[in-house]
Design an enzyme around this catalytic site. Structure first.
Site, PDB file in Angstrom:
ATOM      1  N   ARG A 103       0.943  -1.153  -0.112  1.00  0.00           N
ATOM      2  CA  ARG A 103      -0.010  -0.087   0.149  1.00  0.00           C
ATOM      3  C   ARG A 103       1.036   1.413  -0.141  1.00  0.00           C
ATOM      4  O   ARG A 103       0.272   2.319  -0.148  1.00  0.00           O
ATOM      5  CB  ARG A 103      -1.094  -0.125   1.205  1.00  0.00           C
ATOM      6  CG  ARG A 103      -2.152  -0.803   0.832  1.00  0.00           C
ATOM      7  CD  ARG A 103      -3.043  -1.052   2.081  1.00  0.00           C
ATOM      8  NE  ARG A 103      -2.450  -1.905   3.095  1.00  0.00           N
ATOM      9  CZ  ARG A 103      -3.137  -2.132   4.438  1.00  0.00           C
ATOM     10  NH1 ARG A 103      -4.184  -1.241   4.774  1.00  0.00           N
ATOM     11  NH2 ARG A 103      -2.676  -2.853   4.943  1.00  0.00           N
ATOM     12  N   ASN A 107      36.305  42.073   3.463  1.00  0.00           N
ATOM     13  CA  ASN A 107      34.957  42.342   2.790  1.00  0.00           C
ATOM     14  C   ASN A 107      35.015  42.290   1.595  1.00  0.00           C
ATOM     15  O   ASN A 107      35.840  42.646   0.742  1.00  0.00           O
ATOM     16  CB  ASN A 107      34.747  43.916   3.204  1.00  0.00           C
ATOM     17  CG  ASN A 107      33.553  44.486   2.864  1.00  0.00           C
ATOM     18  OD1 ASN A 107      32.589  44.354   3.908  1.00  0.00           O
ATOM     19  ND2 ASN A 107      33.136  44.879   1.567  1.00  0.00           N
ATOM     20  N   TYR A 147      35.288  27.716 -12.070  1.00  0.00           N
ATOM     21  CA  TYR A 147      34.930  26.728 -13.077  1.00  0.00           C
ATOM     22  C   TYR A 147      35.190  27.133 -14.295  1.00  0.00           C
ATOM     23  O   TYR A 147      34.638  28.128 -14.890  1.00  0.00           O
ATOM     24  CB  TYR A 147      33.587  26.254 -12.999  1.00  0.00           C
ATOM     25  CG  TYR A 147      32.907  25.055 -13.572  1.00  0.00           C
ATOM     26  CD1 TYR A 147      33.993  23.815 -13.415  1.00  0.00           C
ATOM     27  CD2 TYR A 147      31.881  24.716 -14.120  1.00  0.00           C
ATOM     28  CE1 TYR A 147      33.509  22.613 -14.175  1.00  0.00           C
ATOM     29  CE2 TYR A 147      31.477  23.516 -14.911  1.00  0.00           C
ATOM     30  CZ  TYR A 147      32.303  22.611 -14.883  1.00  0.00           C
ATOM     31  OH  TYR A 147      31.856  21.496 -15.718  1.00  0.00           O
ATOM     32  N   TYR A 176      28.598  35.156  -5.274  1.00  0.00           N
ATOM     33  CA  TYR A 176      28.871  33.411  -5.317  1.00  0.00           C
ATOM     34  C   TYR A 176      30.190  33.311  -4.873  1.00  0.00           C
ATOM     35  O   TYR A 176      31.206  34.015  -5.474  1.00  0.00           O
ATOM     36  CB  TYR A 176      28.654  32.947  -6.772  1.00  0.00           C
ATOM     37  CG  TYR A 176      29.089  31.382  -6.796  1.00  0.00           C
ATOM     38  CD1 TYR A 176      28.455  30.631  -6.114  1.00  0.00           C
ATOM     39  CD2 TYR A 176      30.142  31.285  -7.447  1.00  0.00           C
ATOM     40  CE1 TYR A 176      28.832  29.292  -6.024  1.00  0.00           C
ATOM     41  CE2 TYR A 176      30.790  30.068  -7.467  1.00  0.00           C
ATOM     42  CZ  TYR A 176      30.245  28.858  -6.706  1.00  0.00           C
ATOM     43  OH  TYR A 176      30.579  27.720  -6.667  1.00  0.00           O
TER      44      TYR A 176
END
Ligand code: UD1
Ligand code: CA
Length: 514
Positions: free
Chosen positions: A33, A399, A409, A388
């Protein structure tokens, strides 16, 4: 949970907790079930498979042997048992064909060998049963000198369960399955939970004498009650006052219902441990999560498996932490974090995405719309907005300006970025890895940095600005912009040459980082 003994007669005094020879956890059923390719007992509540919960409760009794009976999906279940590092040691018995609960127990005994002393039987799909309840069952069993003691429950709708049959004095006579019950028996609302304590020798003997001459054509474990009684042995029961502990899971509706009950338990445990939970209904805490006192959890927060939170933290609202470590005094607002370590008094959010192997040191900050992956942010360093940061090591007190991107990448490989102590990265900069910004170096706003910067150096890597005074007045004649410009110039009493000129005048650009 409170337990009431539901049988007449006396208990012998002072038995205490008797040692348990074995706990047998039945988990061979198909679980059709669930409509799942995953074996039923591996479906999760509070971040752990239901079988995990069942085994934890069983292991709490410290039995000499703990054995799970596997059948359907036994490869997957077996893998789970061998690869989980937070499980007690469990032996497994295989039941190839599901010929009934009695047959399943016989398969377990083939693995444990002959058992003397007390043997408990539980189910792998009954995840809310607590060790305290099993202890109460074992204690009652020992105190009364029973051969069989059944954990029963009173339920509103007994459909599908075995019914508890009692004699005139209230004594337990036997258990009748739904399929075998007559109309009067079906009206009985006291049900067999499927959890029992047995005398090992009596169980072994009775299992050998089970018949499958019943409506299901199965060897019923429940028949051991009647067999023992007919042999003149003492049988008894205790009734669970909180029937939910004995509930099994057969479908995903029940899975969600019991998950909510379990969650309420975990929230309550946190609250009693000194954690403020503003909205228990929307706060989800997995079974292995720990939270220090004076931490506040705001609505819509999910604290998932492997997460540890210190004291005096503020988490949420609308935050998910998966396998994260959060140190004392940190705050995480409206964020999604997975595999991150958030240091003391660090601040995260709102709207921050922290990915695995992110380490935020003490007092550091990952602010709004910031994604950080596999990076270290040193003490007091700040990544406040729209950045990012990946494969990066940031030193102390640096900072990182709004919109800074580490380009880690090249479509083929990932490369590292190093940002030194007290470095200053101007807004909207791209740091093309591999690259090092040494201690105390500055990057001018809008730069695309492709070469290393030494200590204290300034890097500017952007196009120079060209300005053409009056261009709009000449090329956007009649526009609102032109009118505004005209008015501003008139107010400043500046006049521009009336003749159109395509030439532009370069403005000077100073050595300013931002
Ligand atoms: C059983 C009891 C019933 C009780 C109910 C509580 C019997 C005959 N009946 O019902 O009195 O009210 O549990 O939920 O015992 N299992 C195996 N091998 C098998 C059969 C079952 O391992 O051959 C396991 C299942 O995986 C499950 C548990 O035993 O965890 C109970 O099986 P299920 O079919 O749900 O229970 P019933 O036999 O209907
Ligand atoms: Ca069931």
């Amino acid at each position: 949970m409170l337990i009431t003994s539901s049988d007449p007669g006396s208990r012998s005094a002072g038995n205490g907790s008797a040692p348990i020879a074995a706990v047998i956890v039945l988990a061979a059923g198909a679980g059709t079930r669930m409509r799942s390719t995953k074996p039923k007992v591996l479906h999760e509540l509070a971040g752990k498979p239901m079988l995990w919960h069942a085994l934890q409760s069983a292991a709490g009794l410290a039995p000499e042997q703990l054995v799970a009976v596997l059948g359907h999906g036994r490869d997957q279940v077996g893998d789970f048992l061998t690869t989980s590092d937070d499980l007690p040691s469990v032996a497994t018995a295989v039941q190839d064909q599901q010929l009934g609960t009695g047959h399943a127990c016989a398969c377990a005994l083939a693995v444990t060998g002959n058992l003397t002393g007390t043997v408990l039987v539980t189910y792998g799909d009954v995840p809310l049963l607590q060790t305290a309840t099993l202890t109460a069952l074992a204690d009652e069993h020992a105190a009364r000198g029973n051969a069989v003691t059944v954990l029963t429950a009173l339920v509103a709708d007994p459909t599908g369960y075995g019914r508890i049959i009692r004699g005139d004095a209230g004594e337990l006579i036997g258990i009748v399955e739904q399929k075998d019950a007559d109309i009067d028996q079906r009206a009985i609302r006291e049900i067999n939970s499927g959890v029992y304590a047995f005398d090992g020798a009596v169980l072994t003997d009775a299992l050998g004498r089970l018949s499958d001459a019943n409506a299901a054509g199965e060897r019923y474990l429940t028949d051991v009650v009647g067999i023992a009684r007919d042999d003149g042995r003492r049988v008894g029961s205790i009734q669970a006052t909180d029937a939910v502990e004995t509930e099994g899971i057969n479908d995903r509706v029940q899975l969600a219902e019991l998950a909510r009950v379990l969650n309420a338990r975990l929230v309550r445990k946190a609250q009693l441990g000194g954690v403020t939970v503003h909205d228990p209904a929307t706060t989800w805490i997995h079974a292995d999560v720990t939270i220090g006192p004076d931490t506040e959890i705001l609505p819509g927060t999910q604290l998932q498996a492997g997460t540890t939170i210190g004291s005096g933290c503020s988490i949420g609202p609308d935050t998910t932490l998966i396998s994260c470590t959060v140190a004392d005094g940190a705050s995480v607002v409206r964020s999604h974090c997975h595999g991150a370590s958030i240091g003391p008094s660090a601040t995260v959010g709102p709207f921050t995405y922290l990915r695995p192997d992110t380490v935020l040191h003490e007092g550091s900050k990952a602010g709004a719309f910031v994604e950080i992956k596999k990076s270290t942010v040193g003490p007091g360093s700040k990544v406040p907005h729209l950045s990012y940061v990946g494969d990066t090591t940031i030193g102390v007190g640096a900072n990182i300006g709004a919109g800074t991107i580490t380009a880690n990448y090249d479509g083929d490989h990932k490369f590292a970025t190093v940002i030194g102590d007290h470095a200053f990265i101007g807004s909207d900069s791209t740091l093309v890895a591999p690259v090092t910004i040494a201690d105390g170096a500055y990057v001018a706003a809008g730069s695309t940095i492709t070469e290393d910067l030494g200590p204290g150096a300034l890097g500017i890597a952007r196009g120079r600005q060209h300005s053409a005074p009056g261009w709009v007045l000449r090329r956007r004649i009649g526009s609102k912009s032109a009118a505004s410009a005209q008015a501003a110039l008139a107010a400043a009493e500046v006049s521009l040459p009336a003749t159109a000129s395509p030439a532009t005048t370069a403005s000077t650009q100073g050595d300013r980082p931002a």
